[in-house]
Each structure stands twice: as structure tokens, then as C-alpha cells.
Motif scaffolding. Structure first.
Motif, PDB file in Angstrom:
ATOM      1  N   MET A   1       0.831  -1.201   0.000  1.00 61.29           N
ATOM      2  CA  MET A   1       0.000   0.000   0.000  1.00 61.29           C
ATOM      3  C   MET A   1       0.866   1.251   0.000  1.00 61.29           C
ATOM      4  N   ALA A   2       1.932   1.211   0.776  1.00 59.64           N
ATOM      5  CA  ALA A   2       2.824   2.360   0.836  1.00 59.64           C
ATOM      6  C   ALA A   2       3.493   2.599  -0.502  1.00 59.64           C
ATOM      7  N   SER A   3       3.805   1.485  -1.215  1.00 62.18           N
ATOM      8  CA  SER A   3       4.447   1.649  -2.514  1.00 62.18           C
ATOM      9  C   SER A   3       3.495   2.229  -3.545  1.00 62.18           C
ATOM     10  N   VAL A   4       2.186   1.951  -3.388  1.00 57.60           N
ATOM     11  CA  VAL A   4       1.207   2.497  -4.318  1.00 57.60           C
ATOM     12  C   VAL A   4       1.051   3.994  -4.112  1.00 57.60           C
ATOM     13  N   LEU A   5       1.032   4.419  -2.839  1.00 59.76           N
ATOM     14  CA  LEU A   5       0.850   5.832  -2.518  1.00 59.76           C
ATOM     15  C   LEU A   5       2.130   6.646  -2.691  1.00 59.76           C
ATOM     16  N   LYS A   6       3.242   5.921  -2.918  1.00 57.97           N
ATOM     17  CA  LYS A   6       4.500   6.639  -3.068  1.00 57.97           C
ATOM     18  C   LYS A   6       4.467   7.489  -4.335  1.00 57.97           C
ATOM     19  N   GLU A   7       5.052   8.660  -4.261  1.00 59.78           N
ATOM     20  CA  GLU A   7       5.048   9.570  -5.401  1.00 59.78           C
ATOM     21  C   GLU A   7       5.843   8.971  -6.555  1.00 59.78           C
ATOM     22  N   GLN A   8       5.279   9.037  -7.738  1.00 62.39           N
ATOM     23  CA  GLN A   8       5.919   8.514  -8.931  1.00 62.39           C
ATOM     24  C   GLN A   8       6.512   9.660  -9.751  1.00 62.39           C
ATOM     25  N   ASP A   9       7.652   9.389 -10.374  1.00 57.83           N
ATOM     26  CA  ASP A   9       8.291  10.371 -11.229  1.00 57.83           C
ATOM     27  C   ASP A   9       7.713  10.285 -12.630  1.00 57.83           C
ATOM     28  N   LEU A  10       7.541  11.438 -13.237  1.00 56.35           N
ATOM     29  CA  LEU A  10       7.076  11.527 -14.614  1.00 56.35           C
ATOM     30  C   LEU A  10       8.226  12.009 -15.489  1.00 56.35           C
ATOM     31  N   TYR A  11       8.339  11.422 -16.642  1.00 53.84           N
ATOM     32  CA  TYR A  11       9.391  11.789 -17.582  1.00 53.84           C
ATOM     33  C   TYR A  11       8.745  12.565 -18.724  1.00 53.84           C
ATOM     34  N   LEU A  12       9.075  13.845 -18.800  1.00 56.50           N
ATOM     35  CA  LEU A  12       8.476  14.733 -19.779  1.00 56.50           C
ATOM     36  C   LEU A  12       9.314  14.778 -21.045  1.00 56.50           C
ATOM     37  N   ASP A  13       8.624  14.880 -22.156  1.00 58.13           N
ATOM     38  CA  ASP A  13       9.283  14.996 -23.444  1.00 58.13           C
ATOM     39  C   ASP A  13       9.962  16.369 -23.533  1.00 58.13           C
ATOM     40  N   PRO A  14      11.227  16.452 -23.917  1.00 54.88           N
ATOM     41  CA  PRO A  14      11.883  17.767 -24.047  1.00 54.88           C
ATOM     42  C   PRO A  14      11.169  18.698 -25.015  1.00 54.88           C
ATOM     43  N   SER A  15      10.385  18.144 -25.943  1.00 55.83           N
ATOM     44  CA  SER A  15       9.658  19.002 -26.874  1.00 55.83           C
ATOM     45  C   SER A  15       8.621  19.860 -26.150  1.00 55.83           C
ATOM     46  N   ILE A  16       8.100  19.360 -25.024  1.00 61.10           N
ATOM     47  CA  ILE A  16       7.142  20.148 -24.248  1.00 61.10           C
ATOM     48  C   ILE A  16       7.809  21.408 -23.719  1.00 61.10           C
ATOM     49  N   ARG A  17       9.048  21.266 -23.291  1.00 58.24           N
ATOM     50  CA  ARG A  17       9.775  22.442 -22.810  1.00 58.24           C
ATOM     51  C   ARG A  17      10.041  23.430 -23.942  1.00 58.24           C
ATOM     52  N   ASP A  18      10.422  22.884 -25.128  1.00 56.71           N
ATOM     53  CA  ASP A  18      10.831  23.744 -26.231  1.00 56.71           C
ATOM     54  C   ASP A  18       9.653  24.371 -26.965  1.00 56.71           C
ATOM     55  N   TRP A  19       8.498  23.674 -27.022  1.00 64.37           N
ATOM     56  CA  TRP A  19       7.387  24.127 -27.859  1.00 64.37           C
ATOM     57  C   TRP A  19       6.158  24.561 -27.066  1.00 64.37           C
ATOM     58  N   VAL A  20       6.189  24.391 -25.737  1.00 62.34           N
ATOM     59  CA  VAL A  20       5.035  24.800 -24.919  1.00 62.34           C
ATOM     60  C   VAL A  20       5.476  25.723 -23.784  1.00 62.34           C
ATOM     61  N   LEU A  21       6.403  25.264 -22.944  1.00 60.80           N
ATOM     62  CA  LEU A  21       6.797  26.017 -21.755  1.00 60.80           C
ATOM     63  C   LEU A  21       7.449  27.355 -22.127  1.00 60.80           C
ATOM     64  N   ILE A  22       8.508  27.284 -22.931  1.00 57.58           N
ATOM     65  CA  ILE A  22       9.223  28.516 -23.295  1.00 57.58           C
ATOM     66  C   ILE A  22       8.372  29.423 -24.178  1.00 57.58           C
ATOM     67  N   PRO A  23       7.642  28.903 -25.199  1.00 53.44           N
ATOM     68  CA  PRO A  23       6.804  29.813 -26.007  1.00 53.44           C
ATOM     69  C   PRO A  23       5.743  30.548 -25.215  1.00 53.44           C
ATOM     70  N   ILE A  24       5.099  29.893 -24.238  1.00 55.23           N
ATOM     71  CA  ILE A  24       4.077  30.573 -23.442  1.00 55.23           C
ATOM     72  C   ILE A  24       4.697  31.743 -22.683  1.00 55.23           C
ATOM     73  N   THR A  25       5.875  31.536 -22.097  1.00 56.59           N
ATOM     74  CA  THR A  25       6.547  32.604 -21.357  1.00 56.59           C
ATOM     75  C   THR A  25       6.944  33.747 -22.277  1.00 56.59           C
ATOM     76  N   VAL A  26       7.494  33.408 -23.451  1.00 55.04           N
ATOM     77  CA  VAL A  26       7.919  34.445 -24.391  1.00 55.04           C
ATOM     78  C   VAL A  26       6.714  35.225 -24.919  1.00 55.04           C
ATOM     79  N   ILE A  27       5.617  34.521 -25.211  1.00 55.95           N
ATOM     80  CA  ILE A  27       4.407  35.196 -25.708  1.00 55.95           C
ATOM     81  C   ILE A  27       3.857  36.149 -24.661  1.00 55.95           C
TER      82      ILE A  27
END
Length: 266
Positions: free
Chosen positions: A1-27
Motif C-alpha cells: 500500500m505504501a508503494s502504491v501511494l509513493k510519489e511517482q516520477d514523470l518523464y516529460l518529453d523535451p519538446s514540451i519544454r521547447d514548444w510549450v513552456l518557453i513559447p508561453i513565457t515568451v508570448i
């Protein structure tokens, strides 16, 4: 049960950073700069203040200057008393008041003289609202549900509604930020950047906009509910001038003794 509730890491595609995160800030940054210059183009030319309003403010500034030099004044005692007496008499006479009756006139919103101020306020609101609505709709359509970044510091569960507004995942950690939440963070968090680029008196944010009643008065216009009653201000300033007489000290008092003490001749 503890292992189920343990926080899991997510691996984000670098394209999200390049085409979503940075463009929103620049816009958001470019829209804020564009909003500043568009607002300056739409602003009407400031109207000159009436002579009565200028005389009223000059008399008040003179009183402040006299009180400011009272503790160590370069004026002779007779000169200082003459200035304080003449300034107090001028404020007590009421000749320098913009409204001789002493009561503030209530501005009429339908007066054509006040239409320019009302239109300036509406233009600023339109320049502020339209770009924000378009950007938010753009993010909702193309990037709804996107996870952009993980914050490097822990947060409480109460912040989940702020950082994960469009993600229906109750087990997701609070530290993950969605696209819509990133937009709101930039909307309120870029004020310091705008001040650094455009200066403190910039129009990139709506914090400088005044209320409708304040805009109706305008520069040098009739006193509205948000402006001080100058009759009371003058009465208070007369009392402050009388107190300044007790703080008065001529800068030349004891100058001979101070010079002798400095050169060791006393």
C-alpha cells in the motif's frame, strides 16, 4: 500500500519544454511589452491644470518647504516668522482654494468634459482583457491537460487547485504545473520583469489603473470623493506651521563658538 501511494516520477518529453513552456513565457512577455506601447498610443494628451489648482498646490508646497527647514533654518528669525505668518494668512483667507465655497463638486459622469477620461479607462481595460482572453483560449484548445514543469520545492495540498487547474488527477503531486496554471503564474509573476524592462510606471499590468471616480476628476478637475478636502488640509497645515515655530533654530546660532572649538582656540 505504501508503494502504491509513493510519489511517482514523470518523464516529460523535451519538446514540451521547447514548444510549450518557453513559447508561453515568451508570448506573455511580448504581449506585455506590446500592451505597454499600445496603451501609450491610445492615451489622450494630458490636459493642463487650471491656474487655481496650480496656485493651491504651490501654496501647500511652500508650507511643506518652510516646515522642512525649521529645525536648522538658513533664514533669519525675522524672515522665518514673516514667511510662516504670510503663508498661514494666505491659507486661512481661502483665496488660494480652487473651490471658493470649500465643498467639493460631484463630477457628472455625463459631462462631455469627462468623456475623454472615461474612454481612456475603457481603452486600457480593452487592451488588458482582449490579449489575455485570446492567450487563455489558445492554451485551453491546444495544450489542455499538458504537464509542463515540476517545481523544485514542496507545496501543501491547498496549492493543487492553483498549479494543476486543468488536470483531473487527484493522486498527482502538487509540484507538477499544468499549462493553464503556468499561464496564470506568468500573468501575475512577470510584473517584476516588466518593471525591469519598461520601468516602474509601465502599462503592462492593470495595477496602475484607477477607479472610475478617480478618472472622472482628471488632472485639475473638480474634486471627487477620492480627493482630499483642501479646506481641512489647509487648516491642518496652519497648525503644523505653528508647531514649526517651536522647532525653529537658526543655523547661525553659536557659530562663533563652533568655529573656535573646531580650531582649538576656545
Amino acid at each position: 500500500m505504501a508503494s502504491v501511494l509513493k510519489e511517482q516520477d514523470l518523464y516529460l518529453d523535451p519538446s514540451i519544454r521547447d514548444w510549450v513552456l518557453i513559447p508561453i513565457t515568451v508570448i506573455m512577455l511580448l504581449v506585455g511589452v506590446l500592451r505597454h506601447y499600445v496603451t501609450q498610443l491610445l492615451n489622450s494628451a494630458p490636459k493642463p491644470k487650471p491656474a487655481a489648482a496650480v496656485r493651491e498646490q504651490r501654496l501647500l508646497s511652500r508650507s511643506h518647504a518652510i516646515r522642512g527647514i525649521a529645525p536648522l533654518s538658513p533664514l533669519y528669525p525675522a524672515q522665518f516668522k514673516s514667511f510662516t505668518a504670510s503663508t498661514s494668512a494666505a491659507m486661512a483667507s481661502g483665496d488660494y482654494l480652487q473651490n471658493k465655497g470649500g465643498e467639493a463638486e460631484t463630477p457628472n459622469p455625463l459631462d462631455p468634459k469627462n468623456m475623454d477620461s472615461m474612454m481612456d479607462g475603457m481603452k486600457k481595460q480593452a487592451v488588458m482583457m482582449v490579449p489575455n482572453m485570446l492567450i487563455m483560449q489558445y492554451i485551453n484548445v491546444f495544450f489542455s491537460g499538458y504537464i509542463l514543469i515540476k517545481l523544485p520545492f514542496p507545496l501543501t495540498l491547498g496549492a493543487k487547485s492553483l498549479f494543476a487547474r486543468d488536470i483531473a488527477m487527484p493522486d498527482l503531486s502538487v509540484r507538477w504545473v499544468s499549462a493553464l496554471s503556468w499561464y496564470f503564474l506568468n500573468l501575475f509573476g512577470l510584473n517584476g520583469v516588466f518593471k525591469l524592462i519598461l520601468g516602474d510606471e509601465n502599462a503592462a499590468t492593470d495595477t496602475r489603473d484607477q477607479s472610475g471616480l478617480a478618472m472622472l476628476g482628471g488632472a485639475g478637475g473638480p474634486m471627487g470623493p477620492g480627493q482630499p478636502d483642501m479646506v481641512k488640509v489647509f487648516k491642518s497645515e496652519i497648525e503644523n506651521l505653528s508647531l514649526a515655530d517651536g522647532l525653529y533654530r537658526w543655523v547661525g546660532d553659536g557659530v562663533e563658538d563652533r568655529v573656535l572649538e573646531r580650531w582649538g582656540k576656545k
